[in-house]
Design an enzyme around this catalytic site. Structure first.
Site, short mmCIF file in Angstrom:
data_model
loop_
_atom_site.label_atom_id
_atom_site.label_comp_id
_atom_site.label_asym_id
_atom_site.label_seq_id
_atom_site.Cartn_x
_atom_site.Cartn_y
_atom_site.Cartn_z
N CYS A 1 55.42 18.88 9.75
CA CYS A 1 56.69 19.26 9.13
C CYS A 1 57.63 18.07 9.00
O CYS A 1 58.62 18.15 8.28
CB CYS A 1 57.36 20.38 9.91
SG CYS A 1 57.91 19.91 11.55
N PHE B 1 50.02 26.31 13.43
CA PHE B 1 48.72 25.72 13.71
C PHE B 1 48.78 24.23 13.92
O PHE B 1 47.92 23.66 14.59
CB PHE B 1 47.74 26.02 12.55
CG PHE B 1 47.97 25.16 11.33
CD1 PHE B 1 47.43 23.88 11.24
CD2 PHE B 1 48.74 25.62 10.27
CE1 PHE B 1 47.65 23.08 10.12
CE2 PHE B 1 48.95 24.83 9.15
CZ PHE B 1 48.41 23.56 9.08
N GLU C 1 56.38 21.98 -0.89
CA GLU C 1 55.75 21.33 0.26
C GLU C 1 54.23 21.42 0.11
O GLU C 1 53.67 22.52 0.10
CB GLU C 1 56.20 22.00 1.56
CG GLU C 1 55.69 21.31 2.80
CD GLU C 1 56.22 21.92 4.08
OE1 GLU C 1 56.32 21.19 5.09
OE2 GLU C 1 56.53 23.13 4.09
N SER D 1 55.94 28.39 8.29
CA SER D 1 56.20 28.30 6.85
C SER D 1 57.56 28.88 6.49
O SER D 1 58.17 29.63 7.27
CB SER D 1 55.11 29.06 6.09
OG SER D 1 55.24 30.46 6.29
N GLU E 1 46.99 32.00 15.10
CA GLU E 1 45.65 32.57 15.19
C GLU E 1 44.59 31.57 14.75
O GLU E 1 43.39 31.79 14.97
CB GLU E 1 45.55 33.83 14.32
CG GLU E 1 45.78 33.63 12.84
CD GLU E 1 47.25 33.70 12.44
OE1 GLU E 1 47.51 33.94 11.25
OE2 GLU E 1 48.14 33.49 13.31
#
Length: 500
Positions: free
Chosen positions: A285, A153, A385, A230, A180
């Protein structure tokens, strides 16, 4: 395009169409909770159609001359530049990113398309004449077939553009399954691909979640899988894909450290820490989520707190906003849980953004800048994270202690050092066990003629994204050993494997 009220199109077999799927996922503006559209969970039959169409397109596309493929990417690049603002507005609405950050998202993708336009030289093989008497050896890079991309996303323009332009330029066809949570931007990218002249079937875009992903990554016609997301999803896709004998590159989690040396320019340190930790609401990230203060560098903490307190989230079109909301209410609650956990574990919260409010958008997923000090490596806020605008600070006495701390971390996506010492920087870059290193650069994302090279638990696979490694990932090497006989050449049997 075929449309249906509030239902997002998919792009299959060269046509934008409404899915027959009964199950749909709402795509919301994370700043207001307004439902922008519904993304269908593409049916199994429709995914099968997309993959078969991609396979048929590949048979034709792989025969297209490489320079012609490169010229197509030049056309696509020009259209992306022309529509950068439109793409950024769509991206801002579905991600919440401020407009400047959304434009940056699109631009970094355009840079990869520019690299894809260099594919002719990148596809060159190797040649050696006379490897034995009158025998030559040479190699070619040839495309694989149908490739699949599953994207996150947080970068709905950049990450898809990491993948399918390079794959298609190399002669493959591609099926994209975007996140999505923000699939509108990828559909707009596909619309521009049609305008650029992409042949029917070489790009397909389907929607959905794990059910659709599992069908894609196990399908017998799929040859290669690219993923960003992820850790849990990356491990699943890597294991499942490789179990089904696919080539896989899976980019996963991160915990990126910035080492601050006592001789670093304090103003630059503070400015760069603020931008790299809370920019994009920390949903990168490559965000800096840990600052490691060496020795007297910790004296800048009050200035850092004050600078972080001066930035605030807001709506995408607010020129005073520094960043937007978390992508979803669930993501907000997860970050709030980490902030509460940090306090429970004994860290000192110098700046707490838990109760952040944006008056003009009271329903947004807002979290203000948050700063923790007195953090230890055993704490959850260090180990995991967070993916929010939260910066944690650890203090050490020496550079070698900082290096040891970072090398013990299970992730290895990015790191940086701020210093005025070339010796310290050289020592750091040599001994650090992280794939991407910045020297006085907080977020060292490489330009696309290099490759994005995360290490350790941040990446599963062998060849990385974009650059030369992407060409290797999306192609197979064919080696040819050739002899042409001269009249009267001896024809006595050679009973060994030795070429002569």
């Amino acid at each position: 395009m075929t449309t249906q009220p509030n239902c997002l199109n998919q792009f299959i077999d060269g046509e934008f169409s409404v899915s027959e799927a009964k199950r749909r996922i709402s795509v919301t503006n994370p700043a207001t909770q307004e439902v922008l559209c519904e993304a269908p969970c593409t049916t199994s039959k429709e995914i099968e159609t997309a993959i078969v169409s991609a396979q048929q397109a590949y048979y034709q596309w792989r025969e297209v001359p490489t320079p012609e493929r490169a010229r197509l990417m030049l056309k696509y690049q020009a259209l992306l530049k022309q529509h950068q603002e439109d793409l950024a507005v769509t991206l801002s609405k579905e991600t919440g990113k401020i407009l400047a950050d959304a434009k940056g998202d699109v631009w970094r993708g355009i840079e990869v398309v520019e690299q894809a336009a260099n594919v002719s030289s990148l596809m060159m093989g190797e040649t050696v004449e006379n490897v034995a008497r009158a025998i030559d050896c040479y190699s070619y890079l040839q495309p694989l077939g149908v490739c699949v991309g599953i994207t996150p996303f947080n970068f709905p323009a950049m990450v898809p553009l990491w993948m399918y332009p390079m794959a298609i330029a190399c002669g493959n066809s591609f099926v994209l399954k975007p996140s999505e949570q923000d699939p509108m931007t990828p559909i707009q990218l596909a619309d521009l691909a049609v305008e650029a002249g992409f042949p029917k079937g070489i790009l397909q875009v389907v929607h959905g979640d794990k059910e659709q992903v599992d069908q894609l990554i196990t399908h017998p016609l799929v040859k290669a899988i690219s993923f960003v997301g992820s850790v849990a999803a990356g491990q699943h896709i890597y294991r499942t894909g490789t179990d089904h004998l696919k080539r896989v590159q899976a980019f996963a989690g991160a915990k990126n450290h910035m080492v601050v040396m006592p001789d670093a320019d304090k103003e630059q340190v503070v400015s760069n820490l603020v931008g790299s930790s809370v920019g994009a609401a920390g949903q990168r990230c490559m965000a800096i989520s840990v600052a490691v203060m060496v020795g007297e560098a910790k004296n800048c903490l009050d200035d850092l707190r004050d600078a972080m307190a001066n930035v605030r989230p807001g709506l995408w079109d607010d020129p005073e906003a520094s960043y937007g909301p978390q992508i979803s209410p669930q993501a907000k609650q997860r970050v709030l849980g980490f902030i509460a956990k940090g306090k429970e574990e004994g860290a000192t919260c110098l700046l707490d953004g838990s109760d952040c409010k944006v008056p003009e958008a009271p329903d947004g997923n807002w979290i203000g800048p948050t700063l923790f000090v007195d953090v230890t490596p055993e704490m959850s806020i260090y180990k995991e994270e967070i993916f929010g605008p939260v910066l944690v600070v650890l203090c050490v006495d020496t550079l070698d202690q900082a290096i040891e701390l970072i090398n013990q971390n299970p992730y290895g996506n990015g790191t940086s050092i701020f210093t005025a010492s070339g010796q310290a920087a050289r020592h750091f870059q040599h001994y650090i066990e992280v794939g991407q290193v910045g020297i006085n650069v907080p977020i060292p994302v490489p330009l696309p003629f290099f490759s994005f090279t995360g290490w350790k638990g941040s990446f599963y696979g062998d060849q990385h994204a974009y650059g030369k490694q992407a060409v290797r990932f999306y192609t197979e090497t064919k080696t040819v050993t050739a002899r042409w006989f001269d009249p009267g050449m001896s024809a006595s049997p050679n009973m060994t494997i030795h070429l002569r």
